[in-house]
Design a protein around this motif. Structure first.
Motif, PDB file in Angstrom:
ATOM      1  N   LEU A   1      14.674 -42.494  39.833  1.00  0.00           N
ATOM      2  CA  LEU A   1      16.024 -41.915  39.761  1.00  0.00           C
ATOM      3  C   LEU A   1      15.956 -40.392  39.863  1.00  0.00           C
ATOM      4  O   LEU A   1      16.741 -39.771  40.577  1.00  0.00           O
TER       5      LEU A   1
ATOM      6  N   ALA B   1      15.211 -39.214  43.266  1.00  0.00           N
ATOM      7  CA  ALA B   1      16.371 -39.408  44.139  1.00  0.00           C
ATOM      8  C   ALA B   1      17.452 -38.352  43.889  1.00  0.00           C
ATOM      9  O   ALA B   1      18.525 -38.420  44.473  1.00  0.00           O
TER      10      ALA B   1
ATOM     11  N   THR C   1      12.531 -50.126  43.175  1.00  0.00           N
ATOM     12  CA  THR C   1      13.136 -48.865  42.740  1.00  0.00           C
ATOM     13  C   THR C   1      14.220 -48.430  43.720  1.00  0.00           C
ATOM     14  O   THR C   1      15.226 -47.860  43.309  1.00  0.00           O
ATOM     15  N   HIS C   2      14.046 -48.740  44.997  1.00  0.00           N
ATOM     16  CA  HIS C   2      15.081 -48.401  45.989  1.00  0.00           C
ATOM     17  C   HIS C   2      16.380 -49.149  45.689  1.00  0.00           C
ATOM     18  O   HIS C   2      17.470 -48.580  45.800  1.00  0.00           O
TER      19      HIS C   2
ATOM     20  N   VAL D   1      17.981 -47.412  42.621  1.00  0.00           N
ATOM     21  CA  VAL D   1      18.543 -46.110  43.011  1.00  0.00           C
ATOM     22  C   VAL D   1      19.814 -46.301  43.829  1.00  0.00           C
ATOM     23  O   VAL D   1      20.841 -45.657  43.566  1.00  0.00           O
TER      24      VAL D   1
ATOM     25  N   ARG E   1      23.577 -45.030  42.713  1.00  0.00           N
ATOM     26  CA  ARG E   1      24.366 -44.145  43.572  1.00  0.00           C
ATOM     27  C   ARG E   1      25.722 -44.743  43.924  1.00  0.00           C
ATOM     28  O   ARG E   1      26.721 -44.035  43.988  1.00  0.00           O
TER      29      ARG E   1
END
Length: 142
Positions: free
Chosen positions: A38, A41, A128-129, A132, A136
């Motif tokens: 996070l 990002a 993790t993508h 994230v 968002r």
């Protein structure tokens, strides 16, 4: 840790996320990986550390003007701990703080967590993508 810039990070207000390990669970590698993802990002992340009470987590979220709280629970106490965090946020007129989480959570408990007000639960295997991207898309910075 150094902060890396990410050209895909949103412009404008920065999303502020508390990442917390409530209860007696002492395994925090996953929480730290998510916190770093996070942060990398472009989000501002406050990791509260191990063995936090729901009261400590909510107080930190309010003090830090957080937009979201990410809870990591591997101990099996997710129904109790998530519920208490959501209740405390409501008591403090802070229900606008989005609660999401992950850990070892049975699929059958996810609908009950959603009914409590937990916006999303990530189970083992979530990338993790994925986390994230979800933050968002679903958490608005003030």
């Amino acid at each position: 840790m150094t902060t890396s810039s990410d050209s895909s990070a949103p412009t404008g207000a920065v999303i502020r996320v508390i990442v917390a390990k409530p209860g007696l669970d002492g395994h925090d590698r996953g929480a730290k990986v998510v916190a770093r993802a996070l942060r990398d990002a472009g989000m501002e992340v406050i990791y509260t550390g191990l063995h936090q009470t729901p009261e400590q987590i909510v107080e930190a979220a309010i003090q830090e003007d957080a937009d979201a709280i990410g809870l990591s629970v591997l101990s099996g106490a997710h129904l109790t701990l998530f519920k208490r965090v959501v209740e405390l946020l409501a008591e403090r007129d802070a229900s606008d703080i989005v609660v999401f989480g992950g850990g070892i959570i049975p699929d059958g408990d996810i609908p009950q967590l959603a009914e409590m007000g937990v916006a999303r639960v990530f189970t083992p295997g979530a990338t993790t993508h994925e986390i994230v991207d979800w933050v968002r898309a679903h958490v608005n910075a003030d």
